[in-house]
Design a protein around this motif. Structure first.
Motif, PDB file in Angstrom:
ATOM      1  N   ALA A  84      32.634  10.418  20.138  1.00 22.27           N
ATOM      2  CA  ALA A  84      33.595  11.290  20.522  1.00 22.27           C
ATOM      3  C   ALA A  84      33.939  12.486  19.533  1.00 22.27           C
ATOM      4  O   ALA A  84      34.366  13.606  20.035  1.00 22.27           O
ATOM      5  N   THR A  85      33.676  11.957  18.316  1.00 20.35           N
ATOM      6  CA  THR A  85      34.077  13.063  17.063  1.00 20.35           C
ATOM      7  C   THR A  85      32.835  13.606  16.579  1.00 20.35           C
ATOM      8  O   THR A  85      32.846  14.340  15.655  1.00 20.35           O
ATOM      9  N   PHE A  86      31.691  13.530  17.352  1.00 15.67           N
ATOM     10  CA  PHE A  86      30.316  14.200  16.808  1.00 15.67           C
ATOM     11  C   PHE A  86      30.060  13.673  15.535  1.00 15.67           C
ATOM     12  O   PHE A  86      29.351  14.263  14.835  1.00 15.67           O
ATOM     13  N   MET A  87      30.458  12.485  15.195  1.00 16.54           N
ATOM     14  CA  MET A  87      29.874  11.666  13.881  1.00 16.54           C
ATOM     15  C   MET A  87      28.712  10.817  14.084  1.00 16.54           C
ATOM     16  O   MET A  87      28.167  10.213  13.462  1.00 16.54           O
ATOM     17  N   GLY A  88      28.252  10.740  15.587  1.00 13.03           N
ATOM     18  CA  GLY A  88      27.145   9.899  15.927  1.00 13.03           C
ATOM     19  C   GLY A  88      26.558  10.274  17.302  1.00 13.03           C
ATOM     20  O   GLY A  88      27.315  11.255  17.932  1.00 13.03           O
ATOM     21  N   THR A  89      25.336   9.940  17.593  1.00 15.36           N
ATOM     22  CA  THR A  89      24.982  10.431  18.703  1.00 15.36           C
ATOM     23  C   THR A  89      24.690   9.222  19.837  1.00 15.36           C
ATOM     24  O   THR A  89      24.623   9.429  20.923  1.00 15.36           O
ATOM     25  N   ASP A  90      24.531   8.043  19.545  1.00 15.23           N
ATOM     26  CA  ASP A  90      24.651   6.677  20.173  1.00 15.23           C
ATOM     27  C   ASP A  90      25.610   5.729  20.124  1.00 15.23           C
ATOM     28  O   ASP A  90      25.957   5.805  19.171  1.00 15.23           O
ATOM     29  N   ARG A  91      25.803   4.874  21.128  1.00 12.64           N
ATOM     30  CA  ARG A  91      26.298   3.764  20.779  1.00 12.64           C
ATOM     31  C   ARG A  91      25.408   2.566  21.018  1.00 12.64           C
ATOM     32  O   ARG A  91      25.148   2.015  21.918  1.00 12.64           O
ATOM     33  N   PRO A  92      25.037   2.109  19.589  1.00 13.63           N
ATOM     34  CA  PRO A  92      23.906   1.072  19.567  1.00 13.63           C
ATOM     35  C   PRO A  92      24.457  -0.420  19.433  1.00 13.63           C
ATOM     36  O   PRO A  92      23.327  -1.230  18.995  1.00 13.63           O
ATOM     37  N   HIS A  93      25.588  -0.724  19.718  1.00 17.35           N
ATOM     38  CA  HIS A  93      25.878  -2.193  19.546  1.00 17.35           C
ATOM     39  C   HIS A  93      25.154  -3.264  20.274  1.00 17.35           C
ATOM     40  O   HIS A  93      24.817  -4.145  19.719  1.00 17.35           O
ATOM     41  N   VAL A  94      24.564  -2.892  21.327  1.00 22.81           N
ATOM     42  CA  VAL A  94      23.673  -3.764  22.150  1.00 22.81           C
ATOM     43  C   VAL A  94      22.372  -3.943  21.205  1.00 22.81           C
ATOM     44  O   VAL A  94      22.026  -5.376  21.023  1.00 22.81           O
ATOM     45  N   LEU A  95      21.767  -3.087  20.688  1.00 20.55           N
ATOM     46  CA  LEU A  95      20.709  -3.156  19.705  1.00 20.55           C
ATOM     47  C   LEU A  95      21.005  -3.839  18.440  1.00 20.55           C
ATOM     48  O   LEU A  95      20.148  -5.041  18.415  1.00 20.55           O
ATOM     49  N   ARG A  96      22.117  -3.733  17.968  1.00 20.07           N
ATOM     50  CA  ARG A  96      22.708  -4.615  16.733  1.00 20.07           C
ATOM     51  C   ARG A  96      22.563  -6.082  17.278  1.00 20.07           C
ATOM     52  O   ARG A  96      22.137  -7.143  16.470  1.00 20.07           O
ATOM     53  N   GLN A  97      23.086  -6.392  18.350  1.00 22.53           N
ATOM     54  CA  GLN A  97      23.469  -7.884  18.953  1.00 22.53           C
ATOM     55  C   GLN A  97      22.112  -8.311  19.271  1.00 22.53           C
ATOM     56  O   GLN A  97      21.840  -9.577  18.985  1.00 22.53           O
ATOM     57  N   ALA A  98      21.229  -7.677  19.694  1.00 20.64           N
ATOM     58  CA  ALA A  98      19.945  -8.088  20.450  1.00 20.64           C
ATOM     59  C   ALA A  98      18.986  -8.597  19.089  1.00 20.64           C
ATOM     60  O   ALA A  98      18.405  -9.604  18.838  1.00 20.64           O
TER      61      ALA A  98
ATOM     62  N   SER B 154      12.643  -5.632  22.193  1.00 18.30           N
ATOM     63  CA  SER B 154      12.038  -4.756  23.261  1.00 18.30           C
ATOM     64  C   SER B 154      13.086  -3.845  23.573  1.00 18.30           C
ATOM     65  O   SER B 154      13.996  -4.215  24.075  1.00 18.30           O
ATOM     66  N   VAL B 155      12.732  -2.432  23.439  1.00 15.13           N
ATOM     67  CA  VAL B 155      13.988  -1.573  23.834  1.00 15.13           C
ATOM     68  C   VAL B 155      13.419  -0.526  24.730  1.00 15.13           C
ATOM     69  O   VAL B 155      12.464   0.026  24.486  1.00 15.13           O
ATOM     70  N   ILE B 156      13.902  -0.856  26.022  1.00 11.83           N
ATOM     71  CA  ILE B 156      13.880   0.040  27.023  1.00 11.83           C
ATOM     72  C   ILE B 156      14.843   1.068  27.556  1.00 11.83           C
ATOM     73  O   ILE B 156      14.727   1.786  28.436  1.00 11.83           O
ATOM     74  N   GLY B 157      16.076   0.695  26.980  1.00 15.77           N
ATOM     75  CA  GLY B 157      17.133   1.704  27.294  1.00 15.77           C
ATOM     76  C   GLY B 157      17.156   2.859  26.412  1.00 15.77           C
ATOM     77  O   GLY B 157      16.413   2.863  25.501  1.00 15.77           O
TER      78      GLY B 157
ATOM     79  N   ALA C 280      26.206   2.167  26.048  1.00 15.01           N
ATOM     80  CA  ALA C 280      26.610   0.549  26.130  1.00 15.01           C
ATOM     81  C   ALA C 280      28.143   0.492  26.334  1.00 15.01           C
ATOM     82  O   ALA C 280      29.006   1.551  25.759  1.00 15.01           O
ATOM     83  N   ASP C 281      28.890  -0.399  27.024  1.00 17.30           N
ATOM     84  CA  ASP C 281      30.161  -0.789  27.220  1.00 17.30           C
ATOM     85  C   ASP C 281      30.763  -0.822  25.937  1.00 17.30           C
ATOM     86  O   ASP C 281      30.047  -1.250  25.099  1.00 17.30           O
ATOM     87  N   THR C 282      32.034  -0.152  25.811  1.00 18.55           N
ATOM     88  CA  THR C 282      32.740  -0.086  24.695  1.00 18.55           C
ATOM     89  C   THR C 282      33.850  -1.027  24.258  1.00 18.55           C
ATOM     90  O   THR C 282      34.462  -0.920  23.514  1.00 18.55           O
ATOM     91  N   MET C 283      33.796  -1.987  25.270  1.00 17.44           N
ATOM     92  CA  MET C 283      35.073  -3.011  25.031  1.00 17.44           C
ATOM     93  C   MET C 283      34.846  -4.170  24.791  1.00 17.44           C
ATOM     94  O   MET C 283      35.592  -5.208  24.337  1.00 17.44           O
ATOM     95  N   SER C 284      33.601  -4.359  24.291  1.00 19.05           N
ATOM     96  CA  SER C 284      32.912  -6.033  23.946  1.00 19.05           C
ATOM     97  C   SER C 284      33.352  -6.077  22.362  1.00 19.05           C
ATOM     98  O   SER C 284      33.489  -7.257  22.041  1.00 19.05           O
ATOM     99  N   SER C 285      33.575  -5.110  21.749  1.00 18.74           N
ATOM    100  CA  SER C 285      33.870  -5.570  20.257  1.00 18.74           C
ATOM    101  C   SER C 285      34.525  -4.322  19.293  1.00 18.74           C
ATOM    102  O   SER C 285      34.454  -3.247  19.849  1.00 18.74           O
ATOM    103  N   PHE C 286      34.772  -4.662  18.225  1.00 24.88           N
ATOM    104  CA  PHE C 286      35.600  -3.749  17.480  1.00 24.88           C
ATOM    105  C   PHE C 286      34.299  -2.563  17.040  1.00 24.88           C
ATOM    106  O   PHE C 286      34.783  -1.429  17.346  1.00 24.88           O
ATOM    107  N   TYR C 287      33.053  -3.176  16.797  1.00 23.88           N
ATOM    108  CA  TYR C 287      32.266  -2.204  16.328  1.00 23.88           C
ATOM    109  C   TYR C 287      31.713  -1.401  17.382  1.00 23.88           C
ATOM    110  O   TYR C 287      31.364  -0.076  17.452  1.00 23.88           O
TER     111      TYR C 287
END
Length: 418
Positions: free
Chosen positions: A310-324, A335-338, A294-301
């Motif tokens: 980038a620092t291998f502390m996570g595998t995915d960027r799930p902020h869209v799922l949080r927002q949904a 519904s998750v199809i990404g 997911a695009d990384t410019m939309s919020s602090f989170y």
């Protein structure tokens, strides 16, 4: 039929009549798009694919596409890729050879190939869950250790999922070819039929998961090719309103062409905007058609997600799922199809359980949807070619990967003609 090697190519001959049932491949190098590391896709020669099992078929590829999921590989996000792996899982073409036990296909058939490889006989295939096939992933133990169990093998998508050669090539071997490919009538062009391989069934499944009722409002994050198919599928299934969220002008314009209301997440607070549009209730169902990158410019989170990956502390960027989750009404559906690959951080599960949300998600069991969606195309209910913005050859492929990834030149969907 028997298979016979002829001058470095294949010919299939009918034993009884002794007549050649095959137009042999021309003697030339077989070209394909291959992976050699992050942002390194090359067009180069590969060995001719060969029949390996009596249910196999080989097609001469007439059209293939670059999928948004391929960009995850291009960006180095998907694990267990090997240098030289052939890319691609949206493919169609003409059958040029069939194994002796494949009675479904014959030389000359024009077919679309689902990205899921499925045996048709196991526990899950018999129930229509083809993307959970128990037999088609030879690397199932790797997948089991990573995910707890193994899904089906996929074309061109890492050695976690079988290490199968993909379809961005001149020729493709299709395992279990008596289960997967669907024959396409000559009344449809390649551009109209190709997306039965993935993005049309995936978008449709995402909308079907929403259990759409008359009057429903569906919110969809991501107006890429899958999101565009989800928009139109939601209306096909009876949605009254679709709210589409993205930031790329061309994608938002195409979403509006499909009847959606659009929100640019850089211009508005998405939660506030959806609550305003739904009188404070939230969308009846929310579709995440974005996934891990997911695009990384939309919020602090969102920025924090990028740092963690980038620092291998996570595998995915799930902020869209949080927002949904937050934007879905009480007792609604997410519904998750990404595509997501691993472990997701700080998912608001408390919100989901306290408000009675239903989650539905899957790699698409494409074979389950292909016949129905082919009928929609033949009837003229939808022409999936609307999403195509760029055509090219395999030689153009490496540069078109960059164009698609960087959203340059108004690029929404690329189709390659080998």
């Amino acid at each position: 039929m028997t298979e016979e090697r002829v001058g470095g190519t294949f010919a299939a001959r009918a034993c009884s009549a002794g007549q050649d049932k095959h137009t042999p491949k021309e003697e030339h190098e077989v070209k394909a798009l291959t992976w050699h590391g992050k942002s390194d896709i090359r067009c180069e020669s590969i060995p001719d694919p060969e029949i390996q099992d009596s249910r196999d078929a080989i097609i001469k590829v007439t059209a293939c596409a670059i999928c948004g999921s391929d960009l995850h590989i291009f960006d180095g996000v998907i694990p267990d890729m090997h240098s030289g792996d052939v890319m691609g899982h949206e493919t169609m073409g003409e059958v040029v050879e069939v194994g002796k036990d494949n009675t479904k296909l014959k030389v000359g058939d024009r077919v679309v190939v689902p990205f899921t490889i499925s045996c048709g006989e196991c526990y899950f295939c018999r129930r229509g869950f083809y993307s959970a096939c128990e037999r088609s992933n030879p690397d199932h133990e790797k997948a089991r250790k990573f995910w707890g169990n193994s899904p089906a093998g996929l074309f061109g998508y890492s050695h976690l999922l079988g290490g199968y050669a993909g379809g961005q090539a001149e020729y493709l071997r299709i395992p279990y070819a008596d289960v997967g490919p669907i024959k396409v009538p000559d009344t449809l062009t390649d551009d109209q039929a190709l997306f039965l391989s993935d993005i049309f069934p995936t978008g449709y499944m995402g909308a079907e998961f929403c259990d759409i009722q008359p009057g429903d409002t569906i919110a969809i994050w991501g107006c890429g090719p899958v999101g565009q198919m989800a928009i139109r599928s939601a209306f096909l299934l009876g949605a009254e309103r679709v709210i589409a969220i993205d930031t790329v002008p061309e994608r938002l314009a195409l979403a509006r062409d499909g009847g959606a209301e659009t929100l640019d997440f850089r211009d508005v607070d998405i939660y506030d905007a959806i609550m305003e549009k739904t009188k404070g209730r939230g969308a009846d169902a929310c579709i995440d058609a974005v996934g891990t990158e997911a695009d990384t410019m939309s919020s602090f989170y969102a920025a924090v997600d990028r740092v963690k990956v980038a620092t291998f502390m996570g595998t995915d960027r799930p902020h869209v799922l949080r927002q949904a989750i937050h934007c879905c009404r009480n007792f609604g559906t997410v519904s998750v199809i990404g595509v997501y690959g691993g472990f997701l951080d700080k998912i608001p599960f408390g919100s989901a359980i306290n408000r009675g949300l239903t989650f539905r998600m899957a790699q698409t069991p494409v074979q389950r949807y292909m016949p129905k969606l082919l009928e929609h195309i033949e009837r003229g209910d939808i022409d999936p070619s609307f999403v195509i913005t760029h055509h090219g050859s395999l030689e153009d492929g490496p540069e078109l990967y960059k164009t698609f990834r960087d959203k340059k030149d108004g690029c929404i969907k690329v189709v390659l003609k080998p």
